[in-house]
Structure formats: C-alpha cells, structure tokens
Write a protein that holds these residues in place. Structure first.
Motif, PDB file in Angstrom:
ATOM      1  N   VAL A  62       0.835  -1.206   0.000  1.00  0.00           N
ATOM      2  CA  VAL A  62       0.000   0.000   0.000  1.00  0.00           C
ATOM      3  C   VAL A  62       0.866   1.250   0.000  1.00  0.00           C
ATOM      4  CG1 VAL A  62      -1.937  -1.135   1.132  1.00  0.00           C
ATOM      5  CG2 VAL A  62      -0.238   0.034   2.520  1.00  0.00           C
ATOM      6  N   PRO A  63       0.317   2.383  -0.464  1.00  0.00           N
ATOM      7  CA  PRO A  63       1.077   3.635  -0.429  1.00  0.00           C
ATOM      8  C   PRO A  63       1.389   4.084   1.000  1.00  0.00           C
ATOM      9  CG  PRO A  63      -0.845   3.830  -1.850  1.00  0.00           C
ATOM     10  CD  PRO A  63      -0.953   2.523  -1.145  1.00  0.00           C
ATOM     11  N   GLU A  64       2.326   5.011   1.114  1.00  0.00           N
ATOM     12  CA  GLU A  64       2.794   5.465   2.429  1.00  0.00           C
ATOM     13  C   GLU A  64       1.682   6.082   3.272  1.00  0.00           C
ATOM     14  OE1 GLU A  64       5.483   5.882   5.423  1.00  0.00           O
ATOM     15  OE2 GLU A  64       5.948   5.006   3.485  1.00  0.00           O
ATOM     16  N   TRP A  65       0.813   6.887   2.650  1.00  0.00           N
ATOM     17  CA  TRP A  65      -0.254   7.535   3.419  1.00  0.00           C
ATOM     18  C   TRP A  65      -1.245   6.520   3.970  1.00  0.00           C
ATOM     19  CZ3 TRP A  65      -5.214   6.856   1.649  1.00  0.00           C
ATOM     20  CH2 TRP A  65      -5.355   6.458   0.322  1.00  0.00           C
ATOM     21  N   TRP A  66      -1.430   5.414   3.268  1.00  0.00           N
ATOM     22  CA  TRP A  66      -2.327   4.372   3.744  1.00  0.00           C
ATOM     23  C   TRP A  66      -1.662   3.564   4.868  1.00  0.00           C
ATOM     24  CZ3 TRP A  66      -5.352   0.825  -0.108  1.00  0.00           C
ATOM     25  CH2 TRP A  66      -6.336   0.128   0.582  1.00  0.00           C
ATOM     26  N   ALA A  67      -0.366   3.345   4.753  1.00  0.00           N
ATOM     27  CA  ALA A  67       0.361   2.592   5.775  1.00  0.00           C
ATOM     28  C   ALA A  67       0.375   3.356   7.093  1.00  0.00           C
ATOM     29  CB  ALA A  67       1.782   2.316   5.306  1.00  0.00           C
ATOM     30  N   LYS A  68       0.376   4.673   7.055  1.00  0.00           N
ATOM     31  CA  LYS A  68       0.315   5.469   8.287  1.00  0.00           C
ATOM     32  C   LYS A  68      -0.993   5.224   9.028  1.00  0.00           C
ATOM     33  CE  LYS A  68       4.117   7.859   7.926  1.00  0.00           C
ATOM     34  NZ  LYS A  68       5.217   7.657   8.817  1.00  0.00           N
ATOM     35  N   ARG A  69      -2.071   4.981   8.295  1.00  0.00           N
ATOM     36  CA  ARG A  69      -3.365   4.712   8.915  1.00  0.00           C
ATOM     37  C   ARG A  69      -3.399   3.341   9.580  1.00  0.00           C
ATOM     38  NH1 ARG A  69      -7.561   5.273   4.400  1.00  0.00           N
ATOM     39  NH2 ARG A  69      -8.930   4.633   6.093  1.00  0.00           N
ATOM     40  N   LEU A  70      -2.531   2.427   9.178  1.00  0.00           N
ATOM     41  CA  LEU A  70      -2.521   1.069   9.715  1.00  0.00           C
ATOM     42  C   LEU A  70      -1.706   0.924  10.999  1.00  0.00           C
ATOM     43  CD1 LEU A  70      -1.969  -0.880   6.386  1.00  0.00           C
ATOM     44  CD2 LEU A  70      -4.121  -0.546   7.581  1.00  0.00           C
ATOM     45  N   GLU A  71      -1.001   1.994  11.393  1.00  0.00           N
ATOM     46  CA  GLU A  71      -0.089   1.885  12.526  1.00  0.00           C
ATOM     47  C   GLU A  71      -0.785   1.662  13.864  1.00  0.00           C
ATOM     48  OE1 GLU A  71       2.396   5.302  12.398  1.00  0.00           O
ATOM     49  OE2 GLU A  71       3.673   4.466  10.827  1.00  0.00           O
ATOM     50  N   ASN A  72      -2.030   2.050  14.001  1.00  0.00           N
ATOM     51  CA  ASN A  72      -2.714   1.925  15.282  1.00  0.00           C
ATOM     52  C   ASN A  72      -3.717   0.782  15.318  1.00  0.00           C
ATOM     53  OD1 ASN A  72      -1.371   4.165  16.277  1.00  0.00           O
ATOM     54  ND2 ASN A  72      -2.868   5.555  15.406  1.00  0.00           N
ATOM     55  N   GLY A  73      -3.699  -0.075  14.343  1.00  0.00           N
ATOM     56  CA  GLY A  73      -4.667  -1.160  14.275  1.00  0.00           C
ATOM     57  C   GLY A  73      -4.024  -2.512  14.497  1.00  0.00           C
ATOM     58  N   PRO A  74      -4.634  -3.534  13.955  1.00  0.00           N
ATOM     59  CA  PRO A  74      -4.092  -4.882  14.136  1.00  0.00           C
ATOM     60  C   PRO A  74      -2.803  -5.130  13.349  1.00  0.00           C
ATOM     61  CG  PRO A  74      -6.000  -4.936  12.703  1.00  0.00           C
ATOM     62  CD  PRO A  74      -5.897  -3.539  13.243  1.00  0.00           C
ATOM     63  N   TYR A  75      -2.439  -4.193  12.479  1.00  0.00           N
ATOM     64  CA  TYR A  75      -1.228  -4.356  11.681  1.00  0.00           C
ATOM     65  C   TYR A  75       0.007  -3.770  12.356  1.00  0.00           C
ATOM     66  CZ  TYR A  75      -4.395  -5.506   7.870  1.00  0.00           C
ATOM     67  OH  TYR A  75      -5.350  -6.089   7.097  1.00  0.00           O
ATOM     68  N   VAL A  76      -0.098  -3.348  13.595  1.00  0.00           N
ATOM     69  CA  VAL A  76       0.992  -2.648  14.250  1.00  0.00           C
ATOM     70  C   VAL A  76       2.266  -3.499  14.329  1.00  0.00           C
ATOM     71  CG1 VAL A  76       0.372  -3.273  16.610  1.00  0.00           C
ATOM     72  CG2 VAL A  76       1.539  -1.114  16.166  1.00  0.00           C
ATOM     73  N   SER A  77       2.145  -4.801  14.480  1.00  0.00           N
ATOM     74  CA  SER A  77       3.332  -5.660  14.538  1.00  0.00           C
ATOM     75  C   SER A  77       3.906  -5.937  13.151  1.00  0.00           C
ATOM     76  CB  SER A  77       3.000  -6.978  15.230  1.00  0.00           C
ATOM     77  OG  SER A  77       2.074  -7.699  14.457  1.00  0.00           O
ATOM     78  N   MET A  78       3.173  -5.579  12.100  1.00  0.00           N
ATOM     79  CA  MET A  78       3.625  -5.850  10.733  1.00  0.00           C
ATOM     80  C   MET A  78       4.232  -4.635  10.049  1.00  0.00           C
ATOM     81  SD  MET A  78       0.434  -8.126   9.549  1.00  0.00           S
ATOM     82  CE  MET A  78      -0.198  -9.374  10.621  1.00  0.00           C
ATOM     83  N   ILE A  79       4.096  -3.464  10.648  1.00  0.00           N
ATOM     84  CA  ILE A  79       4.622  -2.242  10.048  1.00  0.00           C
ATOM     85  C   ILE A  79       6.144  -2.290   9.943  1.00  0.00           C
ATOM     86  CG2 ILE A  79       4.815   0.264  10.413  1.00  0.00           C
ATOM     87  CD1 ILE A  79       2.110  -0.535   9.408  1.00  0.00           C
ATOM     88  N   LYS A  80       6.804  -3.002  10.854  1.00  0.00           N
ATOM     89  CA  LYS A  80       8.269  -3.066  10.840  1.00  0.00           C
ATOM     90  C   LYS A  80       8.801  -3.700   9.555  1.00  0.00           C
ATOM     91  CE  LYS A  80       7.968  -7.185  13.617  1.00  0.00           C
ATOM     92  NZ  LYS A  80       8.119  -7.740  14.928  1.00  0.00           N
ATOM     93  N   TYR A  81       8.000  -4.542   8.897  1.00  0.00           N
ATOM     94  CA  TYR A  81       8.438  -5.160   7.646  1.00  0.00           C
ATOM     95  C   TYR A  81       8.486  -4.150   6.499  1.00  0.00           C
ATOM     96  CZ  TYR A  81       8.032  -9.653   9.891  1.00  0.00           C
ATOM     97  OH  TYR A  81       8.206 -10.711  10.725  1.00  0.00           O
ATOM     98  N   ARG A  82       7.691  -3.108   6.586  1.00  0.00           N
ATOM     99  CA  ARG A  82       7.680  -2.081   5.542  1.00  0.00           C
ATOM    100  C   ARG A  82       9.015  -1.341   5.488  1.00  0.00           C
ATOM    101  NH1 ARG A  82       4.078   0.387   2.302  1.00  0.00           N
ATOM    102  NH2 ARG A  82       4.484   2.550   1.810  1.00  0.00           N
ATOM    103  N   SER A  83       9.632  -1.124   6.652  1.00  0.00           N
ATOM    104  CA  SER A  83      10.881  -0.372   6.684  1.00  0.00           C
ATOM    105  C   SER A  83      12.068  -1.172   6.150  1.00  0.00           C
ATOM    106  CB  SER A  83      11.170   0.105   8.104  1.00  0.00           C
ATOM    107  OG  SER A  83      11.339  -1.003   8.954  1.00  0.00           O
ATOM    108  N   VAL A  84      12.006  -2.489   6.186  1.00  0.00           N
ATOM    109  CA  VAL A  84      13.137  -3.298   5.709  1.00  0.00           C
ATOM    110  C   VAL A  84      12.905  -3.891   4.324  1.00  0.00           C
ATOM    111  CG1 VAL A  84      13.884  -3.873   8.034  1.00  0.00           C
ATOM    112  CG2 VAL A  84      12.329  -5.394   6.833  1.00  0.00           C
TER     113      VAL A  84
END
Length: 117
Positions: A62-84
């Motif tokens: 997903v685009p960056e602006w959409w990924a920012k919306r996912l940071e506070n939901g059930p995807y919080v443990s998966m956001i770290k994969y986006r950075s690597v």
C-alpha cells in the motif's frame, strides 16, 4: 466463447498466479525480511491459514499515506516489515496483492452477477 468461460479462464489464471506468488513471497521474500528485522522472537512464515503473509504483503504494497493509517490497528506488529522491504519485496508483494484480490473479485463477480441460465 461465453462470458462464463472467459471468467473461468481469468479465475484460473488468478488462482495460479496467487499460488505462485504466495509461495515465493512466503518462502523467499518473507524469510529474507525476517532476517533483516531486529526482533526478540523468531517469526513463522506460515500461520493457521497463511493469511499473515497476505496481511504483510498488503502492508508493504500500500502507499505510504495508507500505511500510516494502519499503525494503530491490528497491523501494528507488521509495520516493521515495511521499513526493511527492498524493491523486489515490494514488487512481489504488489503482485501477490493484485493476483489474490483479482482472484477474489473474479470469484465474487462470477458467483453473484453471472446468470446460471
């Protein structure tokens, strides 16, 4: 050739593409990303249904602006994969997302909107 036959061929194509990209993303890309993520516990590439791979691919694709919306939901443990994720990880995640959602959308259209007779 009827619309149903065309839809069945497209559905089979999406099914095959989803299977290939799901296996390659989970076995190659996810394993490499797991090694790059610094975490205190090892993460498995497969859960009960394997849907964790689809969720991580969604977060990466997903685009960056959409990924920012996912940071506070059930995807919080998966956001770290986006950075690597590197370019090949993002491309494979995008292919997986397009093929799997195309597979689901084609099945939805075929079931609800194509008349049986």
């Amino acid at each position: 050739m009827t619309i149903f036959e065309v839809l069945a061929i497209v559905w089979c194509g999406f099914l095959l593409a989803t299977a290939v990209t799901w296996l390659s993303f989970s076995r190659i890309n996810f394993r490499n990303m797991s090694q790059r993520v610094v975490s205190d516990r090892s993460e498995e590439a497969v859960d009960i249904l394997g849907l964790r791979i689809l969720a991580i691919a969604t977060v990466i694709a997903v685009p960056e602006w959409w990924a920012k919306r996912l940071e506070n939901g059930p995807y919080v443990s998966m956001i770290k994969y986006r950075s690597v994720a590197n370019t090949s990880d993002r491309r494979m995640a995008l292919l997986l997302i397009v093929s799997s959602y195309g597979f689901a959308f084609t099945a939805f259209v075929g079931y609800f909107f194509i008349p049986s007779r």
